[in-house]
Motif scaffolding. Structure first.
Motif, PDB file in Angstrom:
ATOM      1  N   VAL A 173       5.304   5.905  -6.308  1.00 37.58           N
ATOM      2  CA  VAL A 173       4.897   7.224  -5.808  1.00 37.58           C
ATOM      3  C   VAL A 173       5.438   7.498  -4.409  1.00 37.58           C
ATOM      4  N   ASP A 174       5.833   6.451  -3.683  1.00 38.79           N
ATOM      5  CA  ASP A 174       6.372   6.658  -2.342  1.00 38.79           C
ATOM      6  C   ASP A 174       7.715   7.377  -2.445  1.00 38.79           C
ATOM      7  N   LYS A 199      10.178   7.901  -0.367  1.00 44.84           N
ATOM      8  CA  LYS A 199      11.351   7.230   0.193  1.00 44.84           C
ATOM      9  C   LYS A 199      11.809   6.082  -0.698  1.00 44.84           C
ATOM     10  N   GLN A 212       1.263   3.277  -7.669  1.00 47.70           N
ATOM     11  CA  GLN A 212      -0.139   3.388  -8.067  1.00 47.70           C
ATOM     12  C   GLN A 212      -0.278   3.059  -9.547  1.00 47.70           C
ATOM     13  N   ASP A 237       0.823  -1.212   0.000  1.00 46.87           N
ATOM     14  CA  ASP A 237       0.000   0.000   0.000  1.00 46.87           C
ATOM     15  C   ASP A 237       0.854   1.257   0.000  1.00 46.87           C
ATOM     16  N   GLY A 238       0.556   2.153  -0.922  1.00 51.31           N
ATOM     17  CA  GLY A 238       1.206   3.453  -0.939  1.00 51.31           C
ATOM     18  C   GLY A 238       2.531   3.519  -1.662  1.00 51.31           C
ATOM     19  N   VAL A 239       3.079   2.367  -2.057  1.00 51.99           N
ATOM     20  CA  VAL A 239       4.385   2.381  -2.733  1.00 51.99           C
ATOM     21  C   VAL A 239       4.240   2.787  -4.193  1.00 51.99           C
TER      22      VAL A 239
END
Length: 448
Positions: A297-298, A300, A287, A283-285
């Motif tokens: 998109v992450d 880091k 899209q 999740d969130g890494v």
């Protein structure tokens, strides 16, 4: 981009996705091979026993070939029916559309067509000689493009052989194209499973490696085998393993195993690919941008992967300087079993940049030291960065580090595999790099 194909015995299947089935003649395939290519197929074909058998069937059983072959699967954004059994296929997105399955059939048919055209112009014997080097799709496609005018001129020399074809395309309703984009890669992967589609090829197709490509030195990008059988000398799983070093600085669940057991970057490149895939799916890494294709998109993760511009170069540098440091520590590196020396005209080259080196040896000796460079990385709110110039650090401190790491190599009877699989070697390397950096700071402030 669009082409017109004459599809014989055409039949349609309609659902949330539409399918057009039939057969095409080899002459009709000329435009398909010239325009659509294999861009949407994650597994590039090469000459093998399979393609040899297909070409033999084309030559010996032309009348029943379409009963002997599964043919090709094509995805197109639009299919328009014209007159006289002709259909216009439009290809809007080469990442999703084109030939999804049937790479061996496409290569075999293309080689068969090209050989026939060359034989008319140059004779059978010379045509065979010209075809002999064209063993990969890349080499074939280059020769095909160079001789495309000849192929079109000599269509009459191509026998009337039919190839089965399936065309997948969106339905006409408002949600049809979105559904097509969403499902086409799943169909692609499923059709290619029978051909042993590698995890790396699927991940590349999904865009998982795009961030690595973007960060990598352009001089290396074309050297990487991003797709199975595309001929790159550098395996993508090697780069994935290196990427896990800066990614391990990000303390998330998907990188925990690398921190806990860094030996994986040496001993199990396949597991590295699995870990990387799980990270990309977290999740969130990343899209989705279109279909199942994703972009990172992450911030880091992006910052850690940006360090891939350095990792192959540093790998080569550690590999080159380790023997010199070993010798300065009192050892005789050239006497270790399995070590080769550049002598008597032998040319040894580094793995990534192919620069001259003095010794060739098992990677297990140096993988812990490459991982040890993670001690020179810092994870801040802004992302993962170097805390000092890693090239300068390695050149200056390798002899000092090897004074202690020498004992690790000697302690396992000079076996590189045992060093590479020893968790203690990685912990020691990280401690030695950290200590050397601390000593540098102390010297800079005049404390030592």
């Amino acid at each position: 981009m669009n082409i017109v194909l004459k599809i014989q015995d055409a039949a349609r299947q309609t659902s949330k996705l539409n399918k057009l089935l039939g057969t095409v003649s080899l002459t009709s395939m000329i435009d398909l091979l010239s325009s659509a290519g294999l861009e949407a197929n994650p597994r590039l074909s090469k000459v093998s026993r399979v393609t040899d058998d297909i070409e033999e069937s084309l030559a010996k059983e032309p009348e029943i070939f379409h009963f002997m072959s599964k043919g090709i699967l094509v995805a197109a954004s639009t299919v328009e029916e014209l007159d006289r059994s002709r259909f216009r296929l439009e290809f809007d997105d080469p990442d999703l559309e084109g030939i999804l399955d049937g790479g061996h059939n496409s290569l075999a048919a293309g080689r068969f067509i090209l050989r026939k055209a060359l034989a008319v112009r140059h004779g059978e014997e010379k045509a065979d000689a010209m075809m002999r080097p064209l063993k990969t799709w890349e080499k074939f496609k280059s020769a095909w493009t160079d001789n495309l005018d000849l192929v079109r001129e000599e269509k009459a020399a191509i026998p009337e052989i039919r190839m089965p074809i399936e065309v997948i395309y969106p339905s006409d309703d408002t949600e049809g194209f979105a559904y097509f984009q969403e499902k086409v890669l799943a169909i692609n992967a499923a059709r290619n499973n029978n051909a042993e589609l590698t995890a790396e090829a699927r991940a590349n197709k999904l865009g998982y490696y795009d961030e690595i490509k973007a960060a990598l030195d352009p001089a290396l990008v074309t050297e990487v085998e991003w797709k199975t059988n595309d001929g790159g000398r550098i395996k993508v799983r090697e780069l994935v393993a290196l990427s896990l070093i800066p990614l391990s600085k990000i303390e998330i669940k998907e990188t925990e195993q690398v921190r806990r057991s860094p030996t994986v970057i040496f001993s199990s490149k396949g597991q590295c690919v699995d870990l990387y895939d799980k990270l990309m799916a977290a999740d969130g890494v990343a899209q989705e941008t279109k279909g199942n294709i994703v972009e990172v998109v992450d911030p880091k993760v992006k910052s850690a992967l940006a360090l891939m511009k350095d990792m192959p170069r540093l790998f080569d540098l550690v590999y080159k300087l380790l023997p010199e440091g070993y010798n300065k520590a009192g050892g005789r590196f050239g006497k270790i079993d399995g070590v080769r020396m550049a002598a008597d005209g032998k040319v040894l080259k580094s793995h990534y940049y192919r620069e001259p080196i003095s010794y060739s040896y098992g990677d297990g000796f140096m993988y812990p030291l490459v991982f040890g460079l993670s001690s020179l990385m810092r994870n801040t709110d802004d992302g993962v960065t170097w805390i000092t110039d890693p090239d300068a650090f390695i050149k200056k401190n390798m002899p000092t580090i090897m004074k202690s790491f020498y004992a690790m190599i000697a302690g396992v009877n000079f076996d590189p595999a045992k060093v590479g699989k020893s968790g203690g070697a990685y912990n020691l390397a990280c401690d030695l790099v950290a200590a050397a950096y601390k000593d540098e700071l102390l010297r800079q402030h005049g404390i030592v």
